[in-house]
Design a protein around this motif. Structure first.
Motif, short mmCIF file in Angstrom:
data_model
loop_
_atom_site.label_atom_id
_atom_site.label_comp_id
_atom_site.label_asym_id
_atom_site.label_seq_id
_atom_site.Cartn_x
_atom_site.Cartn_y
_atom_site.Cartn_z
N LYS A 323 0.87 -1.28 -0.15
CA LYS A 323 0.06 0.03 0.04
C LYS A 323 0.90 1.23 -0.02
O LYS A 323 0.43 2.41 -0.47
CB LYS A 323 -0.89 -0.01 1.16
CG LYS A 323 -1.87 -1.28 1.25
CD LYS A 323 -2.81 -1.28 2.48
CE LYS A 323 -3.83 -2.21 2.54
NZ LYS A 323 -4.71 -2.04 3.78
N GLU A 324 2.05 1.11 0.62
CA GLU A 324 2.77 2.45 0.49
C GLU A 324 3.78 2.72 -0.73
O GLU A 324 4.10 1.36 -1.27
CB GLU A 324 3.83 2.24 1.80
CG GLU A 324 3.25 2.14 3.14
CD GLU A 324 4.55 1.94 4.18
OE1 GLU A 324 5.60 1.91 3.76
OE2 GLU A 324 4.04 1.82 5.19
N SER A 325 3.86 3.86 -1.07
CA SER A 325 4.60 4.13 -2.44
C SER A 325 5.93 3.83 -2.19
O SER A 325 6.72 4.17 -0.94
CB SER A 325 4.53 5.64 -2.77
OG SER A 325 4.92 6.30 -1.87
N VAL A 326 6.62 3.39 -3.19
CA VAL A 326 8.05 2.97 -3.15
C VAL A 326 8.86 4.05 -3.99
O VAL A 326 8.42 4.36 -5.23
CB VAL A 326 8.39 1.50 -3.21
CG1 VAL A 326 7.96 0.76 -2.30
CG2 VAL A 326 7.91 1.16 -4.74
N THR A 327 10.04 4.25 -3.62
CA THR A 327 10.80 5.17 -4.56
C THR A 327 11.96 4.46 -5.31
O THR A 327 12.56 4.80 -6.21
CB THR A 327 11.88 6.17 -3.66
OG1 THR A 327 12.54 5.55 -2.69
CG2 THR A 327 10.45 7.20 -3.15
N SER A 328 12.19 3.08 -4.71
CA SER A 328 13.21 2.15 -5.74
C SER A 328 12.91 0.80 -5.26
O SER A 328 12.15 0.59 -4.29
CB SER A 328 14.91 2.57 -5.19
OG SER A 328 14.73 2.39 -3.62
N PHE A 329 13.64 0.02 -6.12
CA PHE A 329 13.21 -1.37 -5.98
C PHE A 329 14.41 -2.24 -6.90
O PHE A 329 15.04 -1.50 -7.72
CB PHE A 329 11.95 -1.91 -6.16
CG PHE A 329 11.40 -1.43 -7.51
CD1 PHE A 329 11.64 -2.17 -8.79
CD2 PHE A 329 10.57 -0.32 -7.68
CE1 PHE A 329 11.40 -1.38 -9.92
CE2 PHE A 329 10.12 0.12 -8.86
CZ PHE A 329 10.36 -0.35 -9.98
N ASN A 330 14.44 -3.34 -6.52
CA ASN A 330 15.55 -4.25 -7.22
C ASN A 330 15.05 -4.24 -8.48
O ASN A 330 14.03 -4.98 -8.84
CB ASN A 330 15.61 -5.74 -6.48
CG ASN A 330 16.61 -6.41 -7.21
OD1 ASN A 330 17.39 -6.02 -8.21
ND2 ASN A 330 17.08 -7.46 -6.63
N LEU A 331 15.98 -3.84 -9.60
CA LEU A 331 15.73 -3.91 -11.00
C LEU A 331 15.80 -5.29 -11.42
O LEU A 331 15.47 -5.55 -12.76
CB LEU A 331 16.69 -2.90 -11.72
CG LEU A 331 16.41 -1.54 -11.48
CD1 LEU A 331 17.39 -0.65 -12.06
CD2 LEU A 331 14.79 -1.09 -11.82
#
Length: 415
Positions: A323-331
């Motif tokens: 539910k929370e917005s993410v600014t980065s993640f594993n590509l």
């Protein structure tokens, strides 16, 4: 108490460490008080354990509850981040130096936060898995003095569980090192922070790894030493697989002309080396310590491998279904890899990160992935490995430890 004065001062002034220590202290002794309580009050029992069937749960599975109840089965929290470690002089010094980095953007701070995060990616559960499979399988022809009567496992098995956590954590800490190139940090203060953080990350990781080697040697089992050594080798090899940016952050490989099976093959290779081998060989090693034959040991490896892969797929899903917005993640996470197989045009945006992944527009990649088949395919991948881990568990006799492992697997699928 005087030798711990510096750490206690830190804990009083730093909210994160103070909260961590308080919760860990209370939880450990609460678990000890409950170790002899009825198993029926500690964990939900499943109605059936048919081979290959997913265990039936009476309520919606909950990850934190499954882990908490499982810890009661093996006696007390298994993590090496216990009071005996937290109050050691070495860790006290690391904590004091780490506090100096607060306010900087060194990756080591993010790693430190993950060590006390109470979610699916906590370090503690890896040692817990090793002890649960140890108790589920039992032990053969072992000296009574070697057995921890309260927990139902061997002292050597508990030591191996700690070794597993130390190796994994040291690897994560070492990954926090920053590649400092000429001109990357024009500000002197920032360059000093990064250099200082690198020293702490290197020394902390080396300290944990050296202690894990000492603990491993103390087991006096050449077979187990060989297994864990090969797991460390695979962890190192994982850092050289595929494309990388200048800070060694992973980037997806360009798929071949025939993209069929590209995502699963690429994702599996990376995560078997970086996670599944360590947990699999730890489970295999703990069964070797218990005197089981090669066939049962191999079943232990398969269980640990598939559980780790199911776990990783679950973590990969987190940023895309939370539910929370993410600014980065594993590509190189499974949803992204599946989308590349479906439509490689997304690589146009991802390839902007060849120099630094910070150049990638993560919001754009996120919007593309959530509209494609990647999330659903990742759920299927997670279920596939969970099912395989469940099938392996069926070869062990029914017990509270086996039930706890079933509950953990079921909680992983709670999307």
């Amino acid at each position: 108490m005087s030798k711990h004065k510096s750490l206690l001062t830190l804990l009083k002034n730093d909210h994160i460490f103070k909260t961590f220590c308080h919760n860990k202290y209370n939880f450990m002794f609460a678990a000890q008080r409950n170790v002899h309580s009825s198993i029926e009050n500690n964990i939900r029992l499943h109605e059936s354990y048919k081979f290959g069937a997913k265990p039936t749960v009476s309520q919606k599975p909950d990850w934190n509850k499954a882990v908490s109840e499982a810890e009661k089965i093996v006696g007390y929290p298994t993590s090496f981040l216990s009071l005996r470690w937290l109050f050691s002089d070495e860790i006290a010094n690391v904590a004091l130096h780490l506090r100096k980095l607060v306010g900087s953007n060194h990756p080591l701070l993010k790693t430190a936060k993950s060590l006390i995060y109470n979610g699916r990616n906590n370090m503690q559960a890896w040692g817990l898995i090793v002890l649960l499979i140890s108790k589920a399988a039992g032990h053969l022809d072992v000296d009574d003095m070697e057995e921890d009567k309260a927990a139902g496992v061997l002292h050597s098995q508990r030591a191996l569980a700690e070794v597993t956590e130390m190796i994994r954590t040291s690897h994560l800490v070492h990954k926090g090192l920053v590649n400092i190139t000429s001109g990357i940090y024009p500000e002197t203060s920032e360059l000093h922070d990064m250099t200082f953080g690198n020293k702490i990350a290197l020394l902390s990781g080396d300290y944990l790894l050296s202690n894990s080697c000492a603990e491993l040697a103390a087991l006096r089992n050449q077979g187990v030493v060989g297994l864990m050594s090969s797991a460390v080798r695979d962890l190192a090899e994982a850092e050289f697989v595929g494309r990388r940016d200048n800070q060694n952050n992973p980037l997806p490989c360009v798929p071949p002309a025939n993209r069929k099976g590209y995502a699963v093959k690429e994702w599996t290779l990376r995560n078997v080396l970086s996670a599944a081998t360590l947990l699999g060989k730890s489970c295999q090693g703990t069964l070797k310590l218990a005197g089981h034959n090669d066939e049962i040991q191999e079943q232990g490896y398969e269980f640990g491998k598939h559980l780790a892969l199911a776990w990783q797929a679950c973590l990969d899903l987190g940023p895309f279904i939370g539910k929370e917005s993410v600014t980065s993640f594993n590509l190189c996470s499974a949803p992204v890899m599946f989308h590349i197989e479906h439509n490689p045009s997304i690589l146009v945006e991802i390839d902007k990160g060849l120099e630094s992944i910070d150049n990638v527009d993560y919001a754009k990649v996120y919007d593309i992935v959530v509209k494609g088949p990647g999330i659903e395919l990742t759920k299927q991948l997670q279920k596939k490995h969970s099912q395989k881990a469940t099938e392996v568990l069926s070869v062990f006799p029914e017990s509270d430890a086996r039930t706890a492992l079933y509950n953990i697997i079921a909680a992983m699928g709670d999307f």
